[in-house]
Write a protein that holds these residues in place. Structure first.
Motif, PDB file in Angstrom:
ATOM      1  N   MET A   1       4.261  -1.624  -4.877  1.00 31.14           N
ATOM      2  CA  MET A   1       4.647  -1.617  -3.470  1.00 31.14           C
ATOM      3  C   MET A   1       4.103  -0.683  -2.632  1.00 31.14           C
ATOM      4  SD  MET A   1       6.232  -3.309  -1.250  1.00 31.14           S
ATOM      5  CE  MET A   1       7.211  -4.559  -2.634  1.00 31.14           C
ATOM      6  N   THR A   2       3.785   0.613  -3.378  1.00 29.22           N
ATOM      7  CA  THR A   2       3.080   1.566  -2.637  1.00 29.22           C
ATOM      8  C   THR A   2       1.664   1.148  -2.009  1.00 29.22           C
ATOM      9  OG1 THR A   2       4.285   3.384  -3.716  1.00 29.22           O
ATOM     10  CG2 THR A   2       2.110   4.069  -2.627  1.00 29.22           C
ATOM     11  N   ARG A   3       1.001   0.356  -3.131  1.00 27.16           N
ATOM     12  CA  ARG A   3      -0.201  -0.321  -2.668  1.00 27.16           C
ATOM     13  C   ARG A   3      -0.222  -1.349  -1.627  1.00 27.16           C
ATOM     14  NH1 ARG A   3      -0.944   0.639  -8.021  1.00 27.16           N
ATOM     15  NH2 ARG A   3      -0.257  -1.607  -8.659  1.00 27.16           N
ATOM     16  N   ILE A   4       0.881  -2.052  -1.638  1.00 29.40           N
ATOM     17  CA  ILE A   4       1.048  -3.055  -0.939  1.00 29.40           C
ATOM     18  C   ILE A   4       1.458  -2.805   0.749  1.00 29.40           C
ATOM     19  CG2 ILE A   4       2.626  -5.327  -0.169  1.00 29.40           C
ATOM     20  CD1 ILE A   4       2.825  -5.487  -3.635  1.00 29.40           C
ATOM     21  N   VAL A   5       2.128  -1.656   0.777  1.00 23.78           N
ATOM     22  CA  VAL A   5       2.627  -1.152   1.862  1.00 23.78           C
ATOM     23  C   VAL A   5       1.325  -0.368   2.670  1.00 23.78           C
ATOM     24  CG1 VAL A   5       3.860   0.858   2.886  1.00 23.78           C
ATOM     25  CG2 VAL A   5       4.929  -0.671   1.478  1.00 23.78           C
ATOM     26  N   ALA A   6       0.413   0.119   1.746  1.00 26.18           N
ATOM     27  CA  ALA A   6      -0.704   0.795   2.189  1.00 26.18           C
ATOM     28  C   ALA A   6      -1.741  -0.160   2.814  1.00 26.18           C
ATOM     29  CB  ALA A   6      -1.559   1.601   1.185  1.00 26.18           C
ATOM     30  N   LEU A   7      -2.042  -1.240   2.219  1.00 25.59           N
ATOM     31  CA  LEU A   7      -2.670  -2.529   2.540  1.00 25.59           C
ATOM     32  C   LEU A   7      -2.261  -2.871   3.939  1.00 25.59           C
ATOM     33  CD1 LEU A   7      -3.407  -4.301  -0.829  1.00 25.59           C
ATOM     34  CD2 LEU A   7      -5.002  -3.082   0.454  1.00 25.59           C
ATOM     35  N   LEU A   8      -0.798  -3.031   4.038  1.00 24.48           N
ATOM     36  CA  LEU A   8      -0.154  -3.698   5.333  1.00 24.48           C
ATOM     37  C   LEU A   8      -0.437  -2.698   6.338  1.00 24.48           C
ATOM     38  CD1 LEU A   8       3.028  -5.562   3.676  1.00 24.48           C
ATOM     39  CD2 LEU A   8       0.879  -6.491   4.610  1.00 24.48           C
ATOM     40  N   GLU A   9      -0.209  -1.636   6.174  1.00 25.31           N
ATOM     41  CA  GLU A   9      -0.187  -0.402   7.248  1.00 25.31           C
ATOM     42  C   GLU A   9      -1.911  -0.353   7.617  1.00 25.31           C
ATOM     43  OE1 GLU A   9       0.799   4.116   7.757  1.00 25.31           O
ATOM     44  OE2 GLU A   9       0.039   3.675   5.855  1.00 25.31           O
ATOM     45  N   ALA A  10      -2.832  -0.468   6.748  1.00 23.79           N
ATOM     46  CA  ALA A  10      -4.177  -0.466   6.989  1.00 23.79           C
ATOM     47  C   ALA A  10      -4.522  -1.919   7.928  1.00 23.79           C
ATOM     48  CB  ALA A  10      -5.264  -0.354   5.744  1.00 23.79           C
ATOM     49  N   LYS A  11      -3.675  -2.813   7.783  1.00 22.81           N
ATOM     50  CA  LYS A  11      -4.178  -4.050   8.456  1.00 22.81           C
ATOM     51  C   LYS A  11      -3.227  -3.866   9.919  1.00 22.81           C
ATOM     52  CE  LYS A  11      -4.861  -6.822   4.869  1.00 22.81           C
ATOM     53  NZ  LYS A  11      -4.688  -8.011   3.711  1.00 22.81           N
ATOM     54  N   GLY A  12      -2.465  -2.958  10.112  1.00 21.81           N
ATOM     55  CA  GLY A  12      -1.647  -2.812  11.308  1.00 21.81           C
ATOM     56  C   GLY A  12      -0.293  -3.567  11.431  1.00 21.81           C
ATOM     57  N   LEU A  13      -0.037  -4.151  10.141  1.00 25.52           N
ATOM     58  CA  LEU A  13       1.337  -5.096  10.132  1.00 25.52           C
ATOM     59  C   LEU A  13       2.510  -4.047   9.745  1.00 25.52           C
ATOM     60  CD1 LEU A  13      -0.470  -7.822   8.196  1.00 25.52           C
ATOM     61  CD2 LEU A  13       0.178  -7.656  10.780  1.00 25.52           C
ATOM     62  N   VAL A  14       2.296  -2.891   9.196  1.00 26.28           N
ATOM     63  CA  VAL A  14       3.610  -2.205   9.226  1.00 26.28           C
ATOM     64  C   VAL A  14       3.278  -0.663   9.565  1.00 26.28           C
ATOM     65  CG1 VAL A  14       4.483  -3.456   7.300  1.00 26.28           C
ATOM     66  CG2 VAL A  14       3.202  -1.532   6.584  1.00 26.28           C
ATOM     67  N   ARG A  15       4.281   0.001   9.779  1.00 33.54           N
ATOM     68  CA  ARG A  15       4.002   1.396   9.758  1.00 33.54           C
ATOM     69  C   ARG A  15       4.949   2.393   9.109  1.00 33.54           C
ATOM     70  NH1 ARG A  15       5.199  -0.341  15.037  1.00 33.54           N
ATOM     71  NH2 ARG A  15       7.583  -0.325  15.349  1.00 33.54           N
ATOM     72  N   LEU A  16       4.486   3.488   8.615  1.00 33.41           N
ATOM     73  CA  LEU A  16       5.640   4.231   7.832  1.00 33.41           C
ATOM     74  C   LEU A  16       6.036   5.378   8.832  1.00 33.41           C
ATOM     75  CD1 LEU A  16       3.017   4.844   4.809  1.00 33.41           C
ATOM     76  CD2 LEU A  16       5.297   3.602   5.046  1.00 33.41           C
ATOM     77  N   GLU A  17       7.420   5.639   8.795  1.00 34.25           N
ATOM     78  CA  GLU A  17       8.179   6.524   9.627  1.00 34.25           C
ATOM     79  C   GLU A  17       8.957   7.471   8.547  1.00 34.25           C
ATOM     80  OE1 GLU A  17      10.287   3.766  11.842  1.00 34.25           O
ATOM     81  OE2 GLU A  17       8.702   3.525  13.428  1.00 34.25           O
ATOM     82  N   PRO A  18       9.241   8.643   9.226  1.00 35.09           N
ATOM     83  CA  PRO A  18      10.145   9.478   8.315  1.00 35.09           C
ATOM     84  C   PRO A  18      11.262   8.771   8.220  1.00 35.09           C
ATOM     85  CG  PRO A  18       8.951  10.715  10.305  1.00 35.09           C
ATOM     86  CD  PRO A  18       8.898   9.243  10.454  1.00 35.09           C
ATOM     87  N   HIS A  19      11.995   9.234   6.757  1.00 37.66           N
ATOM     88  CA  HIS A  19      13.264   8.933   6.644  1.00 37.66           C
ATOM     89  C   HIS A  19      14.351   9.734   7.241  1.00 37.66           C
ATOM     90  CE1 HIS A  19      16.920   8.082   4.235  1.00 37.66           C
ATOM     91  NE2 HIS A  19      16.265   6.918   3.514  1.00 37.66           N
ATOM     92  N   PRO A  20      15.346   9.118   7.795  1.00 37.32           N
ATOM     93  CA  PRO A  20      16.190   9.778   8.509  1.00 37.32           C
ATOM     94  C   PRO A  20      17.087  10.829   7.675  1.00 37.32           C
ATOM     95  CG  PRO A  20      16.949   7.581   8.444  1.00 37.32           C
ATOM     96  CD  PRO A  20      15.597   7.748   7.795  1.00 37.32           C
ATOM     97  N   ASP A  21      17.215  10.708   6.519  1.00 38.21           N
ATOM     98  CA  ASP A  21      18.028  11.657   5.850  1.00 38.21           C
ATOM     99  C   ASP A  21      17.450  12.417   4.642  1.00 38.21           C
ATOM    100  OD1 ASP A  21      20.439  10.715   7.296  1.00 38.21           O
ATOM    101  OD2 ASP A  21      20.521   8.847   5.930  1.00 38.21           O
ATOM    102  N   ASP A  22      16.166  11.920   4.342  1.00 45.14           N
ATOM    103  CA  ASP A  22      15.563  12.183   3.142  1.00 45.14           C
ATOM    104  C   ASP A  22      13.979  12.572   3.536  1.00 45.14           C
ATOM    105  OD1 ASP A  22      14.132  13.036   0.767  1.00 45.14           O
ATOM    106  OD2 ASP A  22      15.309  11.412  -0.425  1.00 45.14           O
TER     107      ASP A  22
END
Length: 144
Positions: free
Chosen positions: A68-89
């Motif tokens: 999933m970490t690899r999938i998310v990185a691919l989606l982020e590189a394609k501009g389809l998701v963004r990673l944001e800080p977790h509100p509690d952790d």
């Protein structure tokens, strides 16, 4: 597998075969051929469930967290998701789909719905009524 009567076994086989064939036909209606079915599934999960950590996505998608970490990185590189800080952790990130992903998913749904609508025009009223009644049951099976 549970003990099934011959009739039930035939019905299960027919259902499996029909669902697989229809699924393959729907996959050909994709908007973006560069995305894998898994990447599309992750975007769909985010659309249905909202933002999630990569670990939560891995559980929902039935994949290992490193995958999933690899999938998310691919989606982020394609501009389809963004990673944001977790509100509690602070050690974790939260994955959110972008407006580009929302638009792509909407177009994909529109295209697949149009394809299915064209197919259903070939059904008589009784067949169409049975299919409408079966839709919630198929949805339940998909999420068990």
């Amino acid at each position: 597998m549970p003990d099934l009567s011959l009739g039930d076994e035939a019905a299960v086989n027919a259902l499996r075969s029909a669902v697989m064939r229809l699924s393959r036909r729907l996959k050909h209606q994709r908007v973006d051929e560069s995305l894998s079915p898994t990447e599309m599934s992750v975007l769909g999960t985010l659309a249905r469930c909202g933002r999630a950590t990569p670990g939560e996505l891995a559980r929902k998608e039935h994949v290992q967290p490193p995958s999933m970490t690899r999938i998310v990185a691919l989606l982020e590189a394609k501009g389809l998701v963004r990673l944001e800080p977790h509100p509690d952790d602070r050690r974790q990130k939260v994955v959110t789909q972008t407006e580009q992903a929302e638009a792509m998913l909407e177009e994909s749904r529109r295209r697949r719905n149009a394809f299915l609508a064209t197919l259903t025009e070939q059904l008589d009223e009784d067949e169409w009524a049975k299919l409408r009644a079966a839709a919630p049951v198929l949805e339940k099976l998909a999420h068990l």
